[in-house]
Design a protein around this motif. Sequence first.
Motif, short mmCIF file in Angstrom:
data_model
loop_
_atom_site.label_atom_id
_atom_site.label_comp_id
_atom_site.label_asym_id
_atom_site.label_seq_id
_atom_site.Cartn_x
_atom_site.Cartn_y
_atom_site.Cartn_z
N CYS A 141 -29.13 -24.02 24.76
CA CYS A 141 -30.76 -23.82 25.97
C CYS A 141 -31.39 -22.66 24.88
O CYS A 141 -32.06 -22.54 25.31
N TRP A 199 -21.36 -28.90 27.88
CA TRP A 199 -22.17 -28.01 28.63
C TRP A 199 -21.05 -27.14 29.59
O TRP A 199 -21.84 -25.79 29.72
N TYR A 200 -19.85 -26.99 29.36
CA TYR A 200 -18.78 -25.77 29.72
C TYR A 200 -18.52 -25.16 28.40
O TYR A 200 -17.72 -23.72 28.19
N LYS A 232 -30.11 -19.43 34.30
CA LYS A 232 -29.25 -20.10 33.36
C LYS A 232 -28.23 -20.78 33.44
O LYS A 232 -28.15 -22.19 33.11
N LYS A 289 -27.39 -24.87 33.30
CA LYS A 289 -25.92 -25.53 33.07
C LYS A 289 -24.65 -26.59 34.31
O LYS A 289 -25.18 -27.79 33.60
N ALA A 312 -23.45 -25.17 24.34
CA ALA A 312 -24.87 -25.25 25.36
C ALA A 312 -25.65 -23.59 25.41
O ALA A 312 -26.64 -24.28 25.61
N ASP A 313 -25.10 -22.99 25.38
CA ASP A 313 -25.77 -21.71 25.12
C ASP A 313 -26.91 -21.82 23.80
O ASP A 313 -27.89 -21.18 23.59
N CYS A 364 -26.49 -29.92 33.87
CA CYS A 364 -25.89 -30.79 32.42
C CYS A 364 -24.61 -30.92 33.04
O CYS A 364 -24.19 -32.50 32.54
N GLN A 365 -23.48 -29.84 34.17
CA GLN A 365 -22.46 -30.98 34.12
C GLN A 365 -21.56 -31.43 35.02
O GLN A 365 -20.97 -31.82 35.12
#
Length: 245
Positions: free
Chosen positions: A147, A138-139, A117, A121, A143-144, A124-125
Motif C-alpha cells: 500500500c 494481505w493479512y 486501507k 485489504k 500488505a502495508d 485483496c483478502q
Amino acid sequence: MKTLYVLAPFSHYCDAARWALIANGEEANVRIVAYNPGAHIIASPVERLREAGGGKKNPGFPLLLDASGNVEGLDSWSIVERRGQVPPRAKELLDSVVGPIARAIYYEHYFKDADSKAMFKSRCQNVPIVSFWQRMIWYTPFADQVCDVMFNSMVKSAQHMTMQRQKLSDAFDELEPLLYQPPFTLETTGASIALAALVYPLVVPTKPTPPSLELEAQHWRQHPIGKFSLAMYEKFPHFSHNYYP
C-alpha cells in the motif's frame, strides 16, 4: 485455450481488455490467471513473457497468450483495439492522463487512513480468482508495504493530486465533444470500451467504498464523460468485472 493475465481486484485496464474479449465472443476460450497487488511483482511471469513476446520489459497487466503460449496481446490497447481503433489523440489522453489519474484518485482515497486501507485489504483478502497464498499475504505486514509503495508512486502528495485533478478535468473537457458519435457510441467499440473502463474508478467505485471516494464520484458522474461511462456500465453490466449495481 487462451490465457489472460490480470491484476486483481480487477484493474481498469484489465477490465477494458476483458470487455473487448467478451464483445468479440472469446470469453469461453479464455482462462483468467489473476495476481493480487504485490504478488504481481514477485511471482508473476508477465514481465518475462512480455519481453519474450517482443514487448518492453514491463510487469504491467493485462497480457494475453494464445493457445500455444505465445503472446497475442501485449497490453490492454492491443486487445481493446480488436473492437476498432481509438483516435490517436483520444487514446493518448485516455492512456496517459485519464487512466493513471483515475487510478491515483482511487488509491488516494483507499490509502488515506486506516479504515479506508482496511477496506482495500479486505478486497485483496477475498478475491476468489487469485490463489490462497496471495490472499493470505494481505493479512501480513507485507500488505502495508505494498500500500505504501502504491501510494508513494501514484498519489505522492496532496499538492500533486490537486494538479492531477486539474489535468483530468481538462482531459474530460477535451474528450467531451467526441461523445455519442463514432467511434464513441454507446456500443462495444474499442473507443467506448476504453473510455468506460478507464473512467470507472471515478464513477462506479467498487464496494466497500470509502465515504470520501463516494463523495468525489458524485462530482465526476456529473460530467458528460462520467455520464457516458456510467451509461456504458448500465447498458453492459455483464461485460464488466467491476460493476456492482
